[in-house]
Every structure is written in C-alpha cells, then in structure tokens.
Design a protein around this motif. Structure first.
Motif, PDB file in Angstrom:
ATOM      1  N   MET A 294       4.539  -0.282  -9.042  1.00 48.89           N
ATOM      2  CA  MET A 294       5.310   0.357  -7.978  1.00 48.89           C
ATOM      3  C   MET A 294       4.780   1.758  -7.722  1.00 48.89           C
ATOM      4  O   MET A 294       4.521   2.503  -8.652  1.00 48.89           O
ATOM      5  N   ARG A 295       4.629   2.104  -6.451  1.00 50.29           N
ATOM      6  CA  ARG A 295       4.127   3.419  -6.060  1.00 50.29           C
ATOM      7  C   ARG A 295       5.292   4.300  -5.620  1.00 50.29           C
ATOM      8  O   ARG A 295       6.061   3.940  -4.733  1.00 50.29           O
ATOM      9  N   ILE A 296       5.410   5.460  -6.246  1.00 46.90           N
ATOM     10  CA  ILE A 296       6.506   6.385  -5.954  1.00 46.90           C
ATOM     11  C   ILE A 296       5.937   7.671  -5.365  1.00 46.90           C
ATOM     12  O   ILE A 296       5.109   8.334  -5.989  1.00 46.90           O
ATOM     13  N   GLY A 297       6.361   8.004  -4.160  1.00 49.75           N
ATOM     14  CA  GLY A 297       5.915   9.227  -3.512  1.00 49.75           C
ATOM     15  C   GLY A 297       6.885  10.365  -3.800  1.00 49.75           C
ATOM     16  O   GLY A 297       8.090  10.237  -3.577  1.00 49.75           O
ATOM     17  N   ILE A 298       6.360  11.485  -4.302  1.00 46.26           N
ATOM     18  CA  ILE A 298       7.197  12.647  -4.628  1.00 46.26           C
ATOM     19  C   ILE A 298       7.196  13.606  -3.439  1.00 46.26           C
ATOM     20  O   ILE A 298       6.137  14.061  -3.001  1.00 46.26           O
TER      21      ILE A 298
ATOM     22  N   MET B 156       5.132  14.101 -15.463  1.00 48.07           N
ATOM     23  CA  MET B 156       5.152  12.645 -15.539  1.00 48.07           C
ATOM     24  C   MET B 156       3.843  12.081 -16.078  1.00 48.07           C
ATOM     25  O   MET B 156       3.829  11.113 -16.827  1.00 48.07           O
ATOM     26  N   ILE B 157       2.727  12.674 -15.690  1.00 48.00           N
ATOM     27  CA  ILE B 157       1.443  12.129 -16.137  1.00 48.00           C
ATOM     28  C   ILE B 157       0.825  12.989 -17.232  1.00 48.00           C
ATOM     29  O   ILE B 157      -0.258  12.708 -17.720  1.00 48.00           O
TER      30      ILE B 157
ATOM     31  N   ILE C 124      -6.748  14.965  -1.664  1.00 49.06           N
ATOM     32  CA  ILE C 124      -5.740  15.192  -0.626  1.00 49.06           C
ATOM     33  C   ILE C 124      -4.353  15.045  -1.238  1.00 49.06           C
ATOM     34  O   ILE C 124      -3.475  15.880  -1.065  1.00 49.06           O
ATOM     35  N   ASN C 125      -4.152  13.942  -1.965  1.00 50.27           N
ATOM     36  CA  ASN C 125      -2.915  13.731  -2.713  1.00 50.27           C
ATOM     37  C   ASN C 125      -3.271  13.496  -4.177  1.00 50.27           C
ATOM     38  O   ASN C 125      -4.313  12.923  -4.474  1.00 50.27           O
ATOM     39  N   SER C 126      -2.414  13.946  -5.080  1.00 50.62           N
ATOM     40  CA  SER C 126      -2.648  13.719  -6.502  1.00 50.62           C
ATOM     41  C   SER C 126      -1.959  12.419  -6.915  1.00 50.62           C
ATOM     42  O   SER C 126      -0.797  12.194  -6.585  1.00 50.62           O
ATOM     43  N   ILE C 127      -2.694  11.584  -7.616  1.00 51.13           N
ATOM     44  CA  ILE C 127      -2.184  10.269  -8.006  1.00 51.13           C
ATOM     45  C   ILE C 127      -2.311  10.114  -9.518  1.00 51.13           C
ATOM     46  O   ILE C 127      -3.344  10.447 -10.099  1.00 51.13           O
ATOM     47  N   GLY C 128      -1.249   9.645 -10.153  1.00 52.76           N
ATOM     48  CA  GLY C 128      -1.281   9.461 -11.604  1.00 52.76           C
ATOM     49  C   GLY C 128      -0.438   8.275 -12.032  1.00 52.76           C
ATOM     50  O   GLY C 128       0.500   7.875 -11.333  1.00 52.76           O
ATOM     51  N   ILE C 129      -0.779   7.711 -13.168  1.00 53.28           N
ATOM     52  CA  ILE C 129      -0.072   6.559 -13.727  1.00 53.28           C
ATOM     53  C   ILE C 129       0.767   7.006 -14.924  1.00 53.28           C
ATOM     54  O   ILE C 129       0.304   7.762 -15.775  1.00 53.28           O
ATOM     55  N   THR C 130       1.996   6.525 -14.975  1.00 52.98           N
ATOM     56  CA  THR C 130       2.902   6.827 -16.084  1.00 52.98           C
ATOM     57  C   THR C 130       3.286   5.549 -16.815  1.00 52.98           C
ATOM     58  O   THR C 130       3.693   4.570 -16.176  1.00 52.98           O
TER      59      THR C 130
ATOM     60  N   LEU D 195       4.206   2.989 -13.827  1.00 53.54           N
ATOM     61  CA  LEU D 195       4.576   3.431 -12.484  1.00 53.54           C
ATOM     62  C   LEU D 195       3.472   4.339 -11.971  1.00 53.54           C
ATOM     63  O   LEU D 195       2.891   5.115 -12.728  1.00 53.54           O
ATOM     64  N   GLU D 196       3.196   4.239 -10.683  1.00 53.29           N
ATOM     65  CA  GLU D 196       2.206   5.121 -10.071  1.00 53.29           C
ATOM     66  C   GLU D 196       2.933   6.188  -9.262  1.00 53.29           C
ATOM     67  O   GLU D 196       3.785   5.873  -8.424  1.00 53.29           O
ATOM     68  N   PHE D 197       2.618   7.463  -9.535  1.00 52.96           N
ATOM     69  CA  PHE D 197       3.234   8.578  -8.820  1.00 52.96           C
ATOM     70  C   PHE D 197       2.211   9.245  -7.914  1.00 52.96           C
ATOM     71  O   PHE D 197       1.052   9.435  -8.300  1.00 52.96           O
TER      72      PHE D 197
END
Length: 356
Positions: A1-5, A20-21, A30-36, A60-62
């Motif tokens: 699941m991808r969660i946008g902050i 979180m990461i 452009i956007n920071s992406i990390g897996i938790t 979860l992907e943030f």
C-alpha cells in the motif's frame, strides 16, 4: 500500500517520513519514497517458536511529497500535487500542534483545529473542479445520441451536481452515501476525497492531559483515525538501539513508538488486516483487505495457490500461541479445515493446500 504524506509547510511531514523509514530525506528526488516494515509482536513470537531461516514483515510504502499545501499559494493544493496524490492508496495528513519560533507557522499562529478544517475542506474543493470537468464531458457526449441515452446522461449529470453540492459544504466523497447512479457517474474519474485518510498530530508537548484534549478535539470533528506523535523526540530516539528505546519509553512512560502508532492508524483507515504463514523456512505476515476470503488471500502469496486451491488449515494466533505447536493444535481440534469462502480474520495462521 502506498501512503502519501501531506500537510501545510513546516508541519513536520518530512520529519514524520524520516521517522518512519529511519533515514534522512533524499533531497535530490522530486518526492522522497521509503519502505517501512510493519511492527508486529506476533511475528516476533512466532519466530521464537519456529526458528525460521527467514522472517518477513508486511511493508508500507510512504511518499513524502516535495510540494506542501499552503495558504500562501495561488492554489492551496498545487496542480502537480493533485496528480501525485492520485497515485496513492491513502492520504496521511500531518497537522502541526507545536510552537517553534525558529520555524514560524505560515498563518503566524498554531491552531491544529483550524489547519485540519482547512485541509479537509480543500480536499473536497479540489474535487469540485473534477466534477465540473466530468459534467462538461457528459454534456459533449450527449450530442447526437438517441433521446433515451440523453435522458440517462441527464440523470448522471444531476447526480454529479448533487455530489458537488455536498463537496461545497466540505463533505468528502468517501463520506457521502452514494446512490447507484452517482457511483456510476464518478467511476471513470479519480477523486482524491475518495481516498482513505489518517491524521497525525505533530506535537512537542509532553503533558498527557493536554495531549488527550488535543486528540479528543480532533476526534470530535472528524471520523478519521487519529494519533499524536512528537516527531522531534522520535527522531532522537531513533538514534538509540531497540533495547535502549524500549527502556527510555518505559522510564518516561512514552507509550508506543511513532512507527507503531502510524502503521496502526494506516491499517485501520484502509481496513487492512494481517494473516501469517509459518514454518522452518519462513515466518511471514501478509496484509489483505478486511473481509477477504481464503482463496483470494491465497493469491496474495501466489496465483498458483489460488488456481489450485483445495482447502486452508487455519488457527488464529491467540489460540496457537497458548499451545505452541501445530501438531498439538491439530490434535486438540484447534486447527480448522476451511473452504475457499472462509473469511480470513486478523491474526489467522494459515497453511494453504493446493494442487496445480
């Protein structure tokens, strides 16, 4: 699941992402992406029972969007941000409830209720434009059609206008009880206010009474899942090893970690649950939508298991952990044989039998 902050400028959304990461934001993207990895004490205990070669947690992907919402811009939600939001599965709204003179709030004062109301209204307002464009397309589609089809399109247009009236009141589409015709009218358009929402209050206060008042005030104004964290403190605690963190939290009565709180509300908001598979090779957690049956849960592991599904051997974690053995569980009649239509429950330990 991808969660946008998302959140206002200087709300602490990037700090939340880093917590979180457990790493710093990559400013070159452009956007920071990390897996938790989703914490689950049940997996830890099952690991101690089976001693597997591999242990795998759900993830979860943030996404920390580079652009923030702002009252100082021409568009509160920038157009490019709307396009990015349309790619996620859930929105996590970060609301500022801390004072820091070196990082002033763009509205000069800190007011978490005001900020949340503003963001929720603007999410609804952003969808009004999409409704209007959808109506324009339907009007164009009417041209040259038979009268019976034109009548159907008119019904859809009226249903869209009724949705628009609710949006203008600040009601999100996901909170509107849609009729069949309304559901059909919006099925080809991605509306951001249809997304599940979770809310994180970023507070530096350590007064438990004030924190409870803050939480209660938010819960009274919204049905969304809410939690409070202190991102600055959490960032400092992340520098400690796991044992030191646990001791510090216990000594200062800090309760759950930010990652526990946030993954919990993320799961609740998207109605996710977990089932487990166990054995000497691997103990693993799998995330599924609440209400998913056994055969569709099997497809989460592999499509062949769904295709050749025979039955599922199921015992819930709470029953298993008191016994400590699948063999004994079977002898005691606790390991149930379930069909493909069985609705998987949170904490189920499942062995899928299949043939391909």
């Amino acid at each position: 699941m991808r969660i946008g902050i998302v959140g206002l400028s200087f709300s602490g959304k990037s700090s939340l992402f880093n917590n979180m990461i457990n790493s710093k934001t990559d400013n070159n993207r452009i956007n920071s992406i990390g897996i938790t990895k989703v914490p689950d004490i049940r997996i830890k205990k099952l690991k101690n029972v089976f001693h597997p070669k591999k242990t795998t947690y759900s993830e979860l992907e943030f996404i920390d969007f580079k652009e923030s919402m702002s009252t100082l811009k021409d568009y509160f939600i920038p157009r490019h941000l709307i396009q990015e939001i349309q790619k996620v599965d859930q929105l996590m709204i970060v609301i500022r409830a801390f004072t820091n003179d070196s990082v002033p709030h763009e509205l000069k004062t800190v007011d978490h209720i005001r900020d949340l109301k503003t963001i929720m209204f603007e999410l609804a307002f952003a969808d009004i434009e999409l409704i209007e464009k959808r109506i324009e397309r339907l009007i164009n589609d009417k041209k040259g059609l038979k009268s019976v089809l034109q009548k159907r399109i008119d019904e859809m247009i009226n249903s869209l206008k009724s949705i628009q009236q609710e949006l203008e009141k600040g009601v999100l589409i996901k909170d509107i009880k849609l009729s069949t015709i309304q559901t059909e009218a919006i099925k080809d358009t991605f509306f951001i206010s249809k997304l599940p929402i979770s809310i994180v209050i970023n507070s530096s206060d350590d007064n438990s009474d004030l924190l409870n008042d803050t939480l209660n005030s938010i819960e009274k104004m919204t049905p969304e899942n809410v939690t409070i964290i202190n991102s600055m403190l959490e960032e400092e605690l992340n520098q400690l090893d796991e044992k030191e963190q646990e001791e510090y939290r216990k000594d200062y009565k800090l309760g759950e970690s930010a990652i526990n709180k946030i993954t919990n509300i993320a799961y609740k908001s998207s109605q996710l649950i977990s089932f487990m598979t166990v054995g000497e090779d691997e103990v693993r957690s799998w995330s599924i939508q609440n209400g998913t049956n056994a055969v569709n849960s099997a497809s989460k592991i592999h499509s062949d298991i769904k295709k050749g599904f025979i039955r599922a051997e199921v015992i819930n974690y709470n029953d298993f952990i008191g016994i400590g053995s699948l063999v004994e569980s079977k002898k005691l009649g606790k390991l149930k044989q379930e069909s493909k239509e069985y609705i998987v429950q949170d904490g189920d330990i499942i062995n899928f039998l299949f043939s391909v």
